[in-house]
Design an enzyme around this catalytic site. Structure first.
Site, PDB file in Angstrom:
ATOM      1  N   TYR A  74      33.469  11.938  30.413  1.00 48.88           N
ATOM      2  CA  TYR A  74      33.985  12.890  29.420  1.00 48.88           C
ATOM      3  C   TYR A  74      32.838  13.474  28.596  1.00 48.88           C
ATOM      4  CZ  TYR A  74      37.275  14.951  26.133  1.00 48.88           C
ATOM      5  OH  TYR A  74      37.997  15.845  25.394  1.00 48.88           O
ATOM      6  N   PHE A 126      33.989  44.951  29.747  1.00 54.27           N
ATOM      7  CA  PHE A 126      34.995  44.605  30.763  1.00 54.27           C
ATOM      8  C   PHE A 126      36.342  44.421  30.055  1.00 54.27           C
ATOM      9  CE2 PHE A 126      37.244  41.580  33.557  1.00 54.27           C
ATOM     10  CZ  PHE A 126      37.343  42.415  34.656  1.00 54.27           C
ATOM     11  N   ASP A 127      37.454  44.543  30.805  1.00 49.10           N
ATOM     12  CA  ASP A 127      38.756  44.582  30.118  1.00 49.10           C
ATOM     13  C   ASP A 127      39.121  43.287  29.398  1.00 49.10           C
ATOM     14  OD1 ASP A 127      39.471  43.269  32.441  1.00 49.10           O
ATOM     15  OD2 ASP A 127      40.683  44.918  33.236  1.00 49.10           O
ATOM     16  N   ASP A 217      26.647  40.397  28.762  1.00 45.65           N
ATOM     17  CA  ASP A 217      27.692  39.894  29.650  1.00 45.65           C
ATOM     18  C   ASP A 217      26.999  39.764  30.995  1.00 45.65           C
ATOM     19  OD1 ASP A 217      29.589  39.648  31.626  1.00 45.65           O
ATOM     20  OD2 ASP A 217      31.102  40.812  30.556  1.00 45.65           O
ATOM     21  N   ALA A 219      27.623  38.350  33.894  1.00 46.09           N
ATOM     22  CA  ALA A 219      28.368  37.989  35.112  1.00 46.09           C
ATOM     23  C   ALA A 219      27.576  38.303  36.386  1.00 46.09           C
ATOM     24  CB  ALA A 219      29.713  38.716  35.134  1.00 46.09           C
ATOM     25  N   LYS A 260      30.888  35.007  39.560  1.00 47.48           N
ATOM     26  CA  LYS A 260      30.169  36.078  40.264  1.00 47.48           C
ATOM     27  C   LYS A 260      28.785  35.530  40.643  1.00 47.48           C
ATOM     28  CE  LYS A 260      33.376  38.450  37.771  1.00 47.48           C
ATOM     29  NZ  LYS A 260      34.364  37.775  36.933  1.00 47.48           N
ATOM     30  N   HIS A 452      49.329  46.879  35.719  1.00 46.35           N
ATOM     31  CA  HIS A 452      49.077  46.978  37.168  1.00 46.35           C
ATOM     32  C   HIS A 452      49.258  45.658  37.922  1.00 46.35           C
ATOM     33  CE1 HIS A 452      45.332  45.971  35.192  1.00 46.35           C
ATOM     34  NE2 HIS A 452      44.790  45.613  36.326  1.00 46.35           N
TER      35      HIS A 452
HETATM   36  N1  F0G Z   1      32.804  40.235  32.455  1.00 47.73           N
HETATM   37  C1  F0G Z   1      32.731  40.973  33.573  1.00 47.73           C
HETATM   38  C2  F0G Z   1      31.681  42.023  33.704  1.00 47.73           C
HETATM   39  C3  F0G Z   1      33.650  40.743  34.608  1.00 47.73           C
HETATM   40  O1  F0G Z   1      33.578  41.477  35.715  1.00 47.73           O
HETATM   41  C4  F0G Z   1      34.627  39.724  34.460  1.00 47.73           C
HETATM   42  C5  F0G Z   1      35.613  39.477  35.502  1.00 47.73           C
HETATM   43  C6  F0G Z   1      34.651  39.002  33.262  1.00 47.73           C
HETATM   44  C7  F0G Z   1      33.701  39.287  32.290  1.00 47.73           C
HETATM   45  C8  F0G Z   1      35.660  37.921  33.003  1.00 47.73           C
HETATM   46  O2  F0G Z   1      35.332  36.781  33.711  1.00 47.73           O
HETATM   47  O3  F0G Z   1      37.261  36.464  35.261  1.00 47.73           O
HETATM   48  O4  F0G Z   1      35.629  34.634  34.832  1.00 47.73           O
HETATM   49  O5  F0G Z   1      37.225  35.281  33.089  1.00 47.73           O
HETATM   50  N2  F0G Z   1      35.799  40.231  36.476  1.00 47.73           N
HETATM   51  C9  F0G Z   1      36.698  40.011  37.597  1.00 47.73           C
HETATM   52  C10 F0G Z   1      36.706  41.229  38.491  1.00 47.73           C
HETATM   53  C11 F0G Z   1      38.051  39.531  37.245  1.00 47.73           C
HETATM   54  O6  F0G Z   1      37.518  41.257  39.427  1.00 47.73           O
HETATM   55  O7  F0G Z   1      35.888  42.128  38.295  1.00 47.73           O
HETATM   56  P1  F0G Z   1      36.426  35.738  34.250  1.00 47.73           P
END
Ligand code: F0G
Length: 460
Positions: A74, A126-127, A217, A219, A260, A452
Site C-alpha cells: 500500500y 483537451f476536452d 499536458d 500525454a 499514450k 456523441h
Molecule cells: N490530455 C490529452 C491531450 C488527451 O489526449 C487525453 C485523452 C487526456 C488528456 C485525458 O487522459 O484519457 O488518460 O484521462 N485522450 C484520449 C483520446 C481519450 O482519445 O484522445 P485520460
C-alpha cells in the site's frame, strides 16, 4: 529525415491477438442496431480499431515482464520508486504523484490552481481538461495560432500558442486572474500537431515574467520531441531525451495520460518541481486516487509505466511510429482524400466537409463518414465534428456548428502493420468512389453533455 523505406518495424511480433472481419451485411445490421454510433459496437465486431490511441498500445516483452515484479504494498512500493526515478530522469521533476489516468491528474491540478472566475490559457485544452477547469469555475481559453485551425495550410508547428494573443490575454485580464498556462504537446484537438521548442520557451518566459505557473499536458511528449528534432533548427543532432528534458525545463510541472506516450493500457502522472504544490496535490490525490505511492494503480501498472516511459524515447521506435502515421496520410493524399496536413503524431484526421461536400453540417457529414468506414471495412474511427462539438446557443436556441468537421483515425502504438494501413486507404478510396450516394444522419437521442458518446442516429 531518414528515408522510411530503409527501415521496417524495430521489433518482431511475439504474441498475437486474432481479429476477424465480419461481412458487409453483418456490419450493416450491427451499425443500425448501434444507432449509427460506433461507441455502441462490441469491439470484437471491429476489424481495425482507430477509435483512440489511448490505452490501446501494445506493451513490450520487457513491460510485460515488469508486471511480474509488481510490489503491491500500500505504501512505498518499489515500483513507485522506479517510476519516480524515471520521471525525474526524463523531466527533471522531483515530485511525482501517480494517478489512474490523465484526467485524474488534471482534476488534482485544477483543484489546487483554479479559483472561480479565473482563466486557464493554453494552445488547445483537451476536452477533459476543459471540463475540469469549468467544474472549478474557471474559463479555459484556447490560443492556438490561426494556421492551427486551417486544415489545408502546411505549417511545421500547428500546435503553437499565438504569443501575441497570450500577451493580450495577460494584459486584458491581469496575471492574478490567470490560474496557469497549459501547453498540450502534441496538440490533440487539432490533429496531434506539435509545439515548437521556441514557442514553449517564449510562452514560458512571458509566464515567468508575470509569475504565472506553466504546465505541460504531456500525454504525447515524446512524439512532440520527435517533431522538434525533425523540424526545428538547432535540434537535428540532439537526442529525443535531451529535447524532452529541455521541453520540461520550461514548465513547473506536467499532467500526463500515460495511456499514450507511457505505452501502457492504464495510468497517469502529476509531476512538479514545486514541493509546496506537491504537498497540496498529494492531499487531494489521497482522497481522489489513493495513497501517494500508488495513485489508483497496482504496483505492476507502475512498473509497466516506468518501463514504457523509457521505451517511448527510443528513436527507432518514434521514427517508425510517426512514420506509419505519415505513411497512411501520404497514401490518402495520393488518393485525393482530404486530410489535415501535415499529418500529426498519433493519427490522421479526415476533413469530412471537403470529403462529403453534399452533406450539410446539419446532417452530420463526419458521423456519416464514420458510419461508412465501419460498413465498408469494419474500421472504427471517431467523429470530431457536429456530433461531438455542435450545441444549441443558450440564449437563441440556434444550433452552433463547429469550425471543423473531422474524422480521426487514431493509430494505436505498435499494434497494426502497414498492410492494415493499406486496407484503410482502399476502404476510403472505395467510399470516395460512391460518395454521391452517401446519406446524412438525423439525431434522435442526445444526452445533455458529451452527447456523441451515447447519441442515437437514423439515416436520412
Ligand atoms: N490530455 C490529452 C491531450 C488527451 O489526449 C487525453 C485523452 C487526456 C488528456 C485525458 O487522459 O484519457 O488518460 O484521462 N485522450 C484520449 C483520446 C481519450 O482519445 O484522445 P485520460
Amino acid at each position: 529525415m531518414r528515408p522510411r523505406s530503409e527501415y521496417a518495424e524495430p521489433y518482431r511480433i511475439k504474441v498475437v491477438e486474432p481479429i476477424q472481419l465480419t461481412t458487409r451485411e453483418e456490419r450493416e445490421q450491427i451499425i443500425a442496431k448501434a444507432g449509427y454510433n460506433v461507441f455502441n459496437i462490441p469491439s470484437d465486431k471491429v476489424y481495425i480499431d482507430f477509435l483512440t490511441d489511448s490505452g490501446t498500445s501494445a506493451m513490450s516483452d520487457y513491460q510485460w515482464a515488469g508486471l511480474m515484479v509488481g510490489d503491491e504494498a500500500y505504501a512505498g512500493s518499489k515500483n513507485f520508486h522506479h517510476l519516480k526515478e524515471t520521471v525525474e530522469e526524463i523531466s527533471g521533476f522531483e515530485y511525482v504523484l501517480p494517478t489512474h489516468q490523465g484526467r485524474a491528474a488534471e482534476n488534482i491540478l485544477t483543484t489546487i490552481l483554479v479559483k472561480p472566475g479565473e482563466r486557464v490559457l493554453g494552445n488547445m485544452h483537451f476536452d477533459t481538461t476543459e471540463g475540469h477547469i469549468r467544474l472549478k469555475g474557471g474559463e479555459p481559453v484556447n490560443l492556438v495560432i490561426k494556421e492551427g485551425l486551417e486544415t489545408a495550410t502546411r505549417h511545421p508547428f500547428k500546435g503553437n500558442i499565438d504569443i501575441g494573443r497570450l500577451i493580450d490575454e495577460i494584459k486584458t485580464y491581469g496575471p492574478e486572474r490567470i490560474s496557469y498556462i497549459d501547453i498540450t504537446v502534441t496538440c490533440n484537438s487539432n490533429g496531434g500537431q506539435p509545439v515548437s521548442m521556441g514557442n514553449i520557451r517564449e510562452a514560458s518566459r512571458i509566464a515567468r515574467e508575470h509569475s504565472i505557473p506553466v504546465f505541460l499536458d504531456a500525454a504525447r511528449f515524446a512524439e512532440n520531441a520527435y517533431f522538434i528534432r525533425e523540424r526545428e533548427e538547432g535540434y537535428e543532432n540532439k537526442s529525443i531525451a535531451e529535447i524532452a528534458r529541455e521541453m520540461f525545463s520550461y514548465a513547473d510541472g506536467f499532467t500526463m495520460s500515460a495511456k499514450k506516450d507511457g505505452l501502457v493500457n492504464i495510468g497517469g502522472i502529476f509531476a512538479t518541481r514545486d514541493g509546496e504544490l506537491y504537498k497540496k496535490a498529494g492531499e487531494w490525490g489521497i482522497i481522489y486516487e489513493g495513497f501517494l505511492t500508488y495513485g489508483g494503480l497496482a504496483g505492476r501498472d507502475l512498473e509497466a509505466m516506468a518501463r514504457g516511459l523509457k521505451e517511448v524515447l527510443d528513436e527507432d521506435y518514434l521514427e517508425n511510429r510517426i512514420g506509419q502515421v505519415a505513411y497512411l496520410g501520404d497514401c490518402l493524399l495520393d488518393g485525393d482524400i482530404p486530410i489535415i496536413e501535415p499529418t500529426g503524431g498519433h493519427g490522421v484526421y479526415l476533413d469530412a466537409r471537403r470529403f462529403l461536400p453534399l452533406i450539410p453540417q446539419s446532417a452530420f457529414p463526419a458521423q456519416a463518414l464514420v458510419v461508412e468506414l465501419y460498413v465498408e471495412a469494419g474500421i472504427r474511427a471517431v467523429e470530431l465534428g457536429t456530433a461531438a462539438f455542435g450545441h444549441k446557443d443558450k440564449k437563441t436556441g440556434e444550433m452552433v456548428y463547429p469550425a471543423l468537421e473531422l474524422v480521426r483515425l487514431a493509430i494505436p502504438r505498435r499494434v497494426y502493420t502497414d498492410r492494415h494501413m493499406d486496407m484503410v486507404v482502399r476502404a476510403l478510396r472505395n467510399i470516395a468512389g460512391r460518395k454521391d450516394r452517401i446519406r446524412g444522419l438525423k439525431l434522435v437521442y442526445e444526452a445533455p453533455v458529451l452527447r456523441h458518446f451515447t447519441a442515437v442516429f437514423e439515416q436520412l
